[in-house]
Write a protein that holds these residues in place. Sequence first.
Motif, mmCIF file in Angstrom:
data_model
loop_
_atom_site.group_PDB
_atom_site.id
_atom_site.type_symbol
_atom_site.label_atom_id
_atom_site.label_comp_id
_atom_site.label_asym_id
_atom_site.label_seq_id
_atom_site.Cartn_x
_atom_site.Cartn_y
_atom_site.Cartn_z
ATOM 1 N N ASP A 155 9.222 10.653 7.923
ATOM 2 C CA ASP A 155 8.363 9.901 6.938
ATOM 3 C C ASP A 155 8.701 8.295 7.158
ATOM 4 O O ASP A 155 7.801 7.263 6.440
ATOM 5 C CB ASP A 155 8.382 9.869 5.178
ATOM 6 C CG ASP A 155 8.103 11.811 5.041
ATOM 7 O OD1 ASP A 155 7.048 12.527 5.322
ATOM 8 O OD2 ASP A 155 8.762 12.606 4.346
ATOM 9 N N ALA A 156 9.754 8.265 7.049
ATOM 10 C CA ALA A 156 10.163 6.906 7.213
ATOM 11 C C ALA A 156 11.556 6.701 8.339
ATOM 12 O O ALA A 156 12.320 7.356 8.336
ATOM 13 C CB ALA A 156 10.821 6.364 5.944
ATOM 14 N N CYS A 168 18.699 0.887 1.317
ATOM 15 C CA CYS A 168 17.193 1.875 1.370
ATOM 16 C C CYS A 168 16.736 3.278 1.753
ATOM 17 O O CYS A 168 16.208 4.044 0.750
ATOM 18 C CB CYS A 168 15.872 0.520 2.436
ATOM 19 S SG CYS A 168 14.038 0.685 2.891
ATOM 20 N N TYR A 211 17.315 5.467 -1.369
ATOM 21 C CA TYR A 211 16.390 5.351 -2.016
ATOM 22 C C TYR A 211 15.421 6.291 -2.404
ATOM 23 O O TYR A 211 14.581 6.988 -2.392
ATOM 24 C CB TYR A 211 16.073 3.712 -2.801
ATOM 25 C CG TYR A 211 16.923 3.628 -3.683
ATOM 26 C CD1 TYR A 211 17.092 3.618 -5.069
ATOM 27 C CD2 TYR A 211 17.423 2.624 -3.871
ATOM 28 C CE1 TYR A 211 17.571 3.536 -5.698
ATOM 29 C CE2 TYR A 211 18.392 2.171 -4.480
ATOM 30 C CZ TYR A 211 18.592 1.990 -5.462
ATOM 31 O OH TYR A 211 19.776 1.377 -6.357
ATOM 32 N N LEU A 212 15.001 5.893 -0.631
ATOM 33 C CA LEU A 212 13.794 6.673 -0.137
ATOM 34 C C LEU A 212 13.986 8.390 0.136
ATOM 35 O O LEU A 212 13.311 9.291 -0.512
ATOM 36 C CB LEU A 212 12.948 6.539 1.755
ATOM 37 C CG LEU A 212 12.834 4.841 1.442
ATOM 38 C CD1 LEU A 212 12.378 4.364 3.100
ATOM 39 C CD2 LEU A 212 11.892 4.819 0.383
ATOM 40 N N LEU A 215 11.212 11.619 0.929
ATOM 41 C CA LEU A 215 11.209 10.843 2.294
ATOM 42 C C LEU A 215 11.987 12.038 3.108
ATOM 43 O O LEU A 215 13.014 12.234 2.736
ATOM 44 C CB LEU A 215 10.846 10.098 1.709
ATOM 45 C CG LEU A 215 9.444 8.959 1.654
ATOM 46 C CD1 LEU A 215 9.555 9.391 0.122
ATOM 47 C CD2 LEU A 215 9.157 8.189 2.067
ATOM 48 N N VAL A 220 13.973 10.810 5.902
ATOM 49 C CA VAL A 220 13.963 9.176 6.512
ATOM 50 C C VAL A 220 15.040 9.368 7.463
ATOM 51 O O VAL A 220 16.562 10.529 7.743
ATOM 52 C CB VAL A 220 14.577 9.127 5.034
ATOM 53 C CG1 VAL A 220 15.647 7.205 5.846
ATOM 54 C CG2 VAL A 220 14.061 8.625 4.343
ATOM 55 N N THR A 231 6.072 5.224 8.066
ATOM 56 C CA THR A 231 6.427 4.235 7.262
ATOM 57 C C THR A 231 7.802 3.833 8.506
ATOM 58 O O THR A 231 8.628 4.377 9.094
ATOM 59 C CB THR A 231 7.244 4.345 6.511
ATOM 60 O OG1 THR A 231 6.221 4.716 5.117
ATOM 61 C CG2 THR A 231 8.013 3.128 5.624
ATOM 62 N N ALA A 233 12.229 -0.844 -0.931
ATOM 63 C CA ALA A 233 12.494 0.874 -1.606
ATOM 64 C C ALA A 233 11.242 1.045 -2.451
ATOM 65 O O ALA A 233 10.709 1.665 -2.219
ATOM 66 C CB ALA A 233 13.557 1.650 -1.848
ATOM 67 N N ILE A 268 7.925 0.240 -0.717
ATOM 68 C CA ILE A 268 7.305 1.271 -0.227
ATOM 69 C C ILE A 268 6.710 2.979 -0.738
ATOM 70 O O ILE A 268 5.795 3.087 -0.321
ATOM 71 C CB ILE A 268 8.425 1.972 0.625
ATOM 72 C CG1 ILE A 268 8.692 1.182 1.871
ATOM 73 C CG2 ILE A 268 7.822 3.413 1.528
ATOM 74 C CD1 ILE A 268 9.876 0.605 2.620
ATOM 75 N N LEU A 269 7.748 3.246 -1.728
ATOM 76 C CA LEU A 269 7.063 3.972 -2.553
ATOM 77 C C LEU A 269 6.271 4.435 -3.521
ATOM 78 O O LEU A 269 4.883 4.700 -3.473
ATOM 79 C CB LEU A 269 8.365 4.268 -3.588
ATOM 80 C CG LEU A 269 9.797 5.353 -2.898
ATOM 81 C CD1 LEU A 269 10.351 5.309 -4.396
ATOM 82 C CD2 LEU A 269 9.106 6.298 -2.506
ATOM 83 N N ARG A 305 3.084 4.486 -1.255
ATOM 84 C CA ARG A 305 2.856 6.230 -0.365
ATOM 85 C C ARG A 305 2.216 6.303 -1.833
ATOM 86 O O ARG A 305 1.433 7.537 -1.783
ATOM 87 C CB ARG A 305 4.665 6.350 -0.070
ATOM 88 C CG ARG A 305 4.680 5.933 1.147
ATOM 89 C CD ARG A 305 6.134 6.616 1.311
ATOM 90 N NE ARG A 305 6.187 7.796 1.172
ATOM 91 C CZ ARG A 305 5.897 8.255 2.599
ATOM 92 N NH1 ARG A 305 5.604 8.023 3.957
ATOM 93 N NH2 ARG A 305 5.552 10.184 2.601
#
Length: 535
Positions: free
Chosen positions: A6-7, A19, A22-23, A28, A30, A291, A519, A522-523, A526
């Motif tokens: 996802d990232a 970051c 948190y993602l 996500l 990551v 991402t 983060a 980004i969230l 999304r």
Amino acid sequence: MTQRFDAVVIGAGHNGLTCAFYLARAGLKVCVVERRDVVGGAAVTEEFHPGFRNSAASYTVSLLQPKVIADMKLVERGYRVIERPVSNFFPLDGDYLKLGGGAERTRAEFARFSAKDAAALDGYEAALERVADLLRSMALKTPPNVGGGIAALLAAAAQGRAVTALPIEGQRDALALFVQSAREFLDGWFENDHVKAAFAFDAVVGNYAGPSAAGSAYVLLHHVFGEVNGKKGAWGHPVGGMGSITRMMAEAATQAGAVIRLEEPVDRVLVDKGRAVGVRLSSGEEIAAKTVVANVGPALLFRKLVDASELPADFNRRIAGFKTGSGSFRMNVALSELPDFTVLPGKDAEHHRSGIIIAPTMDYMDKAHDDAVRYGWSNAPVVEMTIPSTVDDSLAPPGCHVASLFCQQFAPTLPNGRSWDDEREAAADDIIDTVTQHAPNFRDSIIAGQIHSPTDLERKFGLVDGDIFHGRMSLDQLWAARPVLGHGDYRSPISGLYLCGAGTHPGGGVTGAPGHNAAREILKDRSVLGRLLRK
């Protein structure tokens, strides 16, 4: 085979790890890719001589956000910072000055130099603290994206209210601290040159400029808005060195589900039809992701990792002019004994556990910068030495010590075509001589050393021009204009490509704030995209 996430986060420095945490915590998938064989970026602990370990680049703690510490459960993982007994010790010609250890103690110290300055201390600290509180309130907020429509205008208005909520005296101080030189600001409060220098030192840390330079007052402010163990403005030694912090951050990110891949340098950010779609590694492998998050500085990202044809012409022009170069030179030394200062003889005293700073006056600091511009560096540089082994005996063998030397001003690029690879030892000798003038046993106590010139900092840590802040902290490169006005909200001109490093708000230092804030954005994006796709 192309892996899909996802990232993907470029760089496992502390903001990249923050970051990623948190993602991943949000669910996500990551992947963090790191060029070096260790996590941490510039916040790493290295053994530079058998039995001697120290923070290799970043070396002391204050600015790390309490929310990040709590969310990543760093204290439960072993995070511990030992406060300095006094903030800083300044050896002078025939005297010394100690700053910190409580207001009453600092007042008494200032009174030895000026009764007027001792009386002014409370008012100065109150003024600084009011504006520092403003910075603290804004550190975890996303700057408004100028030109971004009604939402950006509302965000700008909301953050602007924090300024207007200050009393008029505070608004005046905020204006002065954002635009004045440190010299102008301090001249308005104090009369003694040594007292003023005690505060002006913060204005040149990571700033390739003297305290007379316009805007240097803000750099002073930036270094006092942190806290240690709940004490505002305090600094301390992290047990285990700075690498212990990023090791814990990596553990938190991994436990949240992030994958960290070391020795995987990124060659290119992949873009398709104006959208980031992943990265290509130097090995040729491609990692696909909707991402892409860059924890490298803006200069490195947009000048080297992104094809210029993918960016607007004006943005390219602005990035070409993005100012880098902090004038910093970093050394570690292994010591057989502690330095014995002429003005305060003895070993294993409180000043050995504090910041030891050679910068007696603002004129001295200005000259160091002027010399650097003319010759490359001064033979009387600004030096801050810390000796963390005085509180953390895991860093050196029994009876021995390690010292960090953080030094200013050293030209990012030497004049007359000279190379730092040829001059680094000569510059290191001048630094050692500068300390030895105040502690005669210092040079002879050195067992081994580690030298990081501006070129070494770029080559080893990816800091363009050796800039410890990923870009100068000047007024035109702060808040909504960091790195470029219109993209101060962690989003780049390329959809799906974000920035999360010190080249974004609130700037340099080990804060975790850019990683946290990126983060969140980004969230948010999304979530909005998900709602649109579900319609």
